[in-house]
Design an enzyme around this catalytic site. Structure first.
Site, PDB file in Angstrom:
ATOM      1  CE  LYS A 115      -7.801  -8.151 -40.701  1.00 48.78           C
ATOM      2  NZ  LYS A 115      -6.877  -7.251 -41.327  1.00 48.78           N
TER       3      LYS A 115
ATOM      4  N   PRO B 283     -17.450  -8.958 -37.885  1.00 53.81           N
ATOM      5  CG  PRO B 283     -19.182  -7.433 -37.549  1.00 53.81           C
ATOM      6  CD  PRO B 283     -18.856  -8.895 -37.485  1.00 53.81           C
TER       7      PRO B 283
ATOM      8  CG  HIS C 278      -8.660   6.318 -40.114  1.00 54.57           C
ATOM      9  ND1 HIS C 278      -9.545   6.211 -39.067  1.00 54.57           N
ATOM     10  CD2 HIS C 278      -9.151   7.275 -40.924  1.00 54.57           C
ATOM     11  CE1 HIS C 278     -10.540   7.071 -39.247  1.00 54.57           C
ATOM     12  NE2 HIS C 278     -10.334   7.723 -40.375  1.00 54.57           N
TER      13      HIS C 278
ATOM     14  CE1 TYR D 197     -11.620  -0.750 -34.379  1.00 54.53           C
ATOM     15  CE2 TYR D 197     -13.312  -2.443 -34.321  1.00 54.53           C
ATOM     16  CZ  TYR D 197     -12.397  -1.679 -35.027  1.00 54.53           C
ATOM     17  OH  TYR D 197     -12.266  -1.864 -36.390  1.00 54.53           O
TER      18      TYR D 197
ATOM     19  CE1 TYR E 156      -9.101  -2.833 -37.042  1.00 57.64           C
ATOM     20  CE2 TYR E 156      -7.918  -1.282 -38.455  1.00 57.64           C
ATOM     21  CZ  TYR E 156      -9.073  -1.679 -37.813  1.00 57.64           C
ATOM     22  OH  TYR E 156     -10.218  -0.921 -37.942  1.00 57.64           O
TER      23      TYR E 156
HETATM   24  C1  PHB Z   1     -17.625   0.219 -40.359  1.00 57.28           C
HETATM   25  O1  PHB Z   1     -17.269   1.398 -40.444  1.00 57.28           O
HETATM   26  O2  PHB Z   1     -18.692  -0.182 -40.837  1.00 57.28           O
HETATM   27  C2  PHB Z   1     -16.737  -0.732 -39.641  1.00 57.28           C
HETATM   28  C3  PHB Z   1     -15.477  -0.330 -39.253  1.00 57.28           C
HETATM   29  C4  PHB Z   1     -14.654  -1.206 -38.573  1.00 57.28           C
HETATM   30  C5  PHB Z   1     -15.100  -2.471 -38.277  1.00 57.28           C
HETATM   31  C6  PHB Z   1     -16.357  -2.891 -38.687  1.00 57.28           C
HETATM   32  C7  PHB Z   1     -17.186  -2.010 -39.371  1.00 57.28           C
HETATM   33  O3  PHB Z   1     -14.284  -3.317 -37.582  1.00 57.28           O
END
Ligand code: PHB
Ligand code: APR
Length: 389
Positions: A296, A292, A72, A200, A383
């Site tokens: 990280k 989450p 990505h 997000y 990130y």
């Molecule tokens: C996930 O795909 O489980 C996932 C992706 C990004 C995040 C947290 C969880 O920031």
């Protein structure tokens, strides 16, 4: 049983450490309290930074990740009606790889089986002993029979609720902790993701995240109340709420289906200092938790064990510098990731108790981000993560 390095916990931290030590010719034993099936049944994070990708390659466990992982180059933020794409690759020259932790764990398990190193699943009552003395060892029981593993070092990769951190005298460690007033309800489904990149979202109804495991498997999250029980959330209720929180174009593309997994996780920031007590070392969730939002957790676990594997390899050729500096080096990375995860969590969630002022601050922060190339670069750099150092 006698080994060089005794590892507690067969999550990603313990198994990756075992693989890196194996590659360095260092004997190691892993003790895990659960069954292999149970460990594989836990659905967790899905974004790998370069540091984790590199370590999996170093360990010789990257074939499936390289074939199936999705590189990505950016992700999207949605804030109310507004959108911002963070172009990770343009801003940092780096990418992340979307590949589920479950798959990482499966690959590490397969690799370990082939390596012939010992793994004991369903080890009961694992206890570390004498790690401050001359004869560190682990005791455990299996089928009513007591066993003992003697080792040069004990490594606690046993997660947040593990026994290793709990075995350290409380006066020898300092704990830093913040608990957030909400959780994440996650759902996994074999449906195509709503978007090729992660989204997000901050909405009036709370945070949402649209993620994926593959082109055919989606992973979605909803901010939920700490009082919510997963049984209260039918699949239909989840999909309805998700549709209301996604940006309109994504909501239109949403394909629903039966859930494969649904679970609620609380959000927490947690760090223990130091990460070494004599011949006992902590790594991964045993030493730190991040919320989450910044993706990280798995990456920090990987960089901890990357540092440790190098330190232990140096020890066996005569240098103690690596093990002496492990705690300090790991913590330097960890606090940076803690800051970023806290910041991103604070920006993107609805806080029940910060009122109108808190909301205006979040909006002002998002405005600032939209208008500042420097702020976007800082976000992107955090990130994609730091090199191991
Ligand atoms: C996930 O795909 O489980 C996932 C992706 C990004 C995040 C947290 C969880 O920031
Ligand atoms: N004895 C033996 N094993 C134990 C004990 C114990 N007393 N306590 C816990 N374990 C095992 C757990 O069953 C689990 O399999 O230790 C393992 C710890 O694994 P994780 O919790 O996955 O932690 P870690 O390997 O550090 O991985 C960090 O995984 O939890 C996610 O968000 C986290 O993505 C991050 C990554």
């Amino acid at each position: 049983m006698r080994t060089q390095v005794a590892i507690v916990g067969a999550g990603p931290a313990g198994l990756l450490l075992g693989a890196l030590l194996h590659r360095a010719g260092i004997d190691n034993v892993v003790l895990e309290q659960r069954s292999a099936e149970y460990v594989l049944g836990r659905i967790r994070a899905g974004v790998l930074e370069q540091v984790a990708v590199d370590l999996l390659r170093d360990a010789g466990v990257a074939a499936r990740m390289d074939a199936l992982g999705l590189p990505h180059e950016g992700f999207e933020m949605a804030f109310g009606e507004r959108r911002l794409r963070i172009d990770l690759h343009a801003l940092t020259g780096k990418r992340v790889v979307v590949y589920g932790q479950t798959e990482v764990t499966r690959d590490l398990m397969d690799h370990r089986r082939q390596s012939g190193r010992v793994t004991v699943y369903e080890a009961e009552d694992v206890q570390p002993h004498d790690f401050d003395g001359e004869r560190p060892h682990l005791s455990y029981r299996q089928g009513g029979v007591g066993h003992r593993v003697e080792a040069d070092f004990i490594i606690g990769c046993d997660g947040f609720h593990g026994v290793c951190r709990a075995s350290v005298p409380p006066g020898a460690l300092q704990i830093f902790e913040k608990v957030y007033p909400f959780g994440w309800l996650g759902l996994l489904a074999d449906t195509p993701p709503v978007s090729p990149e992660l989204i997000y979202g901050h909405t009036e109804r709370g945070f949402t995240l649209a993620s994926m495991r593959s082109h055919e498997r989606s992973r979605y999250y909803l901010q939920c109340s700490l009082d919510d029980k997963v049984e209260q959330w039918s699949d239909a209720a989840f999909w309805d709420e998700l549709r209301r929180r996604l940006p309109a174009d994504a909501a239109e593309r949403l394909v629903t289906g039966p859930s494969i997994e649904k679970s609620i996780a609380p959000l927490r920031s947690f760090v223990v200092e130091p990460m070494r007590f004599g011949r006992l070392f902590l790594a991964g969730d045993a030493a730190h938790i991040v919320p989450p939002t910044g993706a990280k957790g798995l990456n920090l676990a990987a960089s901890d064990v990357g540092l440790l594997a190098r330190a232990l390899a140096d020890f066996y050729v005569g240098s103690t510098a690596g093990i002496d500096h492990y705690s300090q080096r790991a913590l330097a990375r960890i606090w940076k990731a803690e800051r970023f995860s806290w910041w991103f969590t604070s920006l993107m969630h609805r806080f029940p108790d910060t009122g109108g002022f808190g909301l205006r601050m979040q909006q002002a922060e998002f405005d600032y981000l939209c208008g500042s190339a420097a702020a976007q670069t800082a976000l992107a750099e955090n990130y994609v993560g730091l090199p191991m150092g």
